[in-house]
Design an enzyme around this catalytic site. Structure first.
Site, PDB file in Angstrom:
ATOM      1  N   ASP A  27      13.520  -3.913  -5.595  1.00 11.87           N
ATOM      2  CA  ASP A  27      14.271  -5.169  -5.500  1.00 11.87           C
ATOM      3  C   ASP A  27      14.263  -5.670  -4.066  1.00 11.87           C
ATOM      4  O   ASP A  27      14.229  -4.869  -3.127  1.00 11.87           O
ATOM      5  CB  ASP A  27      15.726  -4.967  -5.971  1.00 11.87           C
ATOM      6  CG  ASP A  27      16.453  -6.298  -6.077  1.00 11.87           C
ATOM      7  OD1 ASP A  27      16.197  -7.032  -7.045  1.00 11.87           O
ATOM      8  OD2 ASP A  27      17.237  -6.630  -5.165  1.00 11.87           O
TER       9      ASP A  27
HETATM   10  N1  LIG Z   1       3.974 -13.164  -3.150  1.00 10.49           N
HETATM   11  C1  LIG Z   1       5.093 -12.846  -2.437  1.00 10.49           C
HETATM   12  N2  LIG Z   1       6.228 -12.470  -3.102  1.00 10.49           N
HETATM   13  C2  LIG Z   1       7.304 -12.157  -2.336  1.00 10.49           C
HETATM   14  C3  LIG Z   1       7.306 -12.237  -0.939  1.00 10.49           C
HETATM   15  N3  LIG Z   1       8.541 -11.850  -0.508  1.00 10.49           N
HETATM   16  C4  LIG Z   1       9.274 -11.553  -1.612  1.00 10.49           C
HETATM   17  N4  LIG Z   1       8.516 -11.721  -2.703  1.00 10.49           N
HETATM   18  C5  LIG Z   1       8.876 -11.513  -4.107  1.00 10.49           C
HETATM   19  O1  LIG Z   1      10.159 -12.040  -4.370  1.00 10.49           O
HETATM   20  C6  LIG Z   1      10.637 -11.381  -5.541  1.00 10.49           C
HETATM   21  C7  LIG Z   1      12.043 -10.922  -5.269  1.00 10.49           C
HETATM   22  O2  LIG Z   1      12.749 -10.950  -6.480  1.00 10.49           O
HETATM   23  P1  LIG Z   1      13.203  -9.586  -7.221  1.00 10.49           P
HETATM   24  O3  LIG Z   1      14.386  -9.920  -8.040  1.00 10.49           O
HETATM   25  O4  LIG Z   1      13.277  -8.455  -6.252  1.00 10.49           O
HETATM   26  O5  LIG Z   1      11.969  -9.215  -8.167  1.00 10.49           O
HETATM   27  P2  LIG Z   1      11.406 -10.068  -9.390  1.00 10.49           P
HETATM   28  O6  LIG Z   1      10.302 -10.949  -8.879  1.00 10.49           O
HETATM   29  O7  LIG Z   1      12.493 -10.711 -10.141  1.00 10.49           O
HETATM   30  O8  LIG Z   1      10.688  -8.954 -10.258  1.00 10.49           O
HETATM   31  P3  LIG Z   1      11.376  -7.640 -10.855  1.00 10.49           P
HETATM   32  O9  LIG Z   1      10.841  -6.491 -10.021  1.00 10.49           O
HETATM   33  O10 LIG Z   1      10.891  -7.600 -12.273  1.00 10.49           O
HETATM   34  O11 LIG Z   1      12.870  -7.799 -10.732  1.00 10.49           O
HETATM   35  C8  LIG Z   1       9.722 -10.193  -5.799  1.00 10.49           C
HETATM   36  O12 LIG Z   1       8.794 -10.496  -6.821  1.00 10.49           O
HETATM   37  C9  LIG Z   1       9.021 -10.057  -4.464  1.00 10.49           C
HETATM   38  O13 LIG Z   1       7.768  -9.408  -4.564  1.00 10.49           O
HETATM   39  C10 LIG Z   1       6.101 -12.648  -0.288  1.00 10.49           C
HETATM   40  O14 LIG Z   1       6.019 -12.770   0.932  1.00 10.49           O
HETATM   41  N5  LIG Z   1       5.027 -12.931  -1.076  1.00 10.49           N
END
Ligand SMILES: Nc1nc2c(ncn2[C@@H]2O[C@H](COP(=O)(O)OP(=O)(O)OP(=O)(O)O)[C@@H](O)[C@H]2O)c(=O)[nH]1
Length: 200
Positions: free
Chosen positions: A77
């Site tokens: 996360d």
């Molecule tokens: N492509 C990319 N994604 C980023 C970056 N910084 C943060 N993220 C993404 O932002 C999202 C943060 O949301 P979370 O709630 O942690 O994860 P999610 O996308 O909902 O996916 P889950 O793991 O299924 O919860 C994640 O998918 C991270 O990989 C970046 O610099 N580049």
């Protein structure tokens, strides 16, 4: 005959987390974890941001572990804190613009956490912090940026993809590149080696 290494499940829908493991040559199966992140955050409202990111990582992995006994389940996360306020992913393009206007000239604290769960036991957790200093963003730049980056940045906390145009938001970044991308990959790889999922 050497026993096969235990399976790895990535409890995530995150393209960025999948891309990290793919690039690192880590065999895994990605399955989204259905957890109510907002409810967990609400229960932990007084906790430190790192603790919340860790708890969400554990919750995602623990949600899938019972259906995949003997596999290791990796949850992760990321959450953003600016001026003491926590930000989740933007809910709309206008909300993304609001986030960016607020972030302008400030420092984003990006907490990324990971957890490994096997059966009903959390075997390992890790949290890391990166700091990203946002330069002064004009309204014209924010519109130009979202013309290019929406809706892709709608899936990211902090409204940026560092590997794409997001890098133009920042004057300075301190911290691990993978933590910025959303998962502390180096400690994750160490834990996978320690637990026999990866060749040491
Ligand atoms: N492509 C990319 N994604 C980023 C970056 N910084 C943060 N993220 C993404 O932002 C999202 C943060 O949301 P979370 O709630 O942690 O994860 P999610 O996308 O909902 O996916 P889950 O793991 O299924 O919860 C994640 O998918 C991270 O990989 C970046 O610099 N580049």
């Amino acid at each position: 005959m050497k026993a096969a290494p235990p399976r790895l499940i990535l409890a995530s829908k995150s393209a960025s987390r999948r891309a990290m493991l793919d690039a690192a040559g880590v065999p895994y199966e990605a399955i989204p974890a259905d957890v109510d992140e907002r409810a967990i955050e609400a229960e932990l409202s007084g906790a430190a941001s790192a603790e919340i990111a860790e708890a969400l990582s554990v919750a995602k992995a623990a949600a899938l572990a019972p259906a995949h006994l003997d596999a290791f389940v990796l949850g992760s996360d990321s959450l953003v804190v600016v001026d003491g306020q926590r930000f989740d992913k933007p809910t709309s393009r206008e909300n993304a613009a609001e986030h960016l206007r607020f972030f302008s000239g400030k420092t984003i604290e990006l907490h990324s956490a990971a957890a490994l769960v096997r059966d009903d036991t959390c075997e390992w957790t890790y949290t890391d912090l990166a700091r990203l200093t946002v330069r002064d963003l004009s309204d014209e730049f924010i519109e130009h940026y979202l013309e290019q980056e929406w809706p892709a940045v709608g899936y990211t906390v902090g409204v940026f993809r560092i590997e794409a145009m997001g890098v133009q938001l920042f004057g300075e970044i301190t911290g691990d590149q993978f933590t910025v991308l959303g998962m502390p990959l180096l400690p994750v790889l160490g834990a996978l080696r320690e637990h026999g999922v990866l060749q040491a």
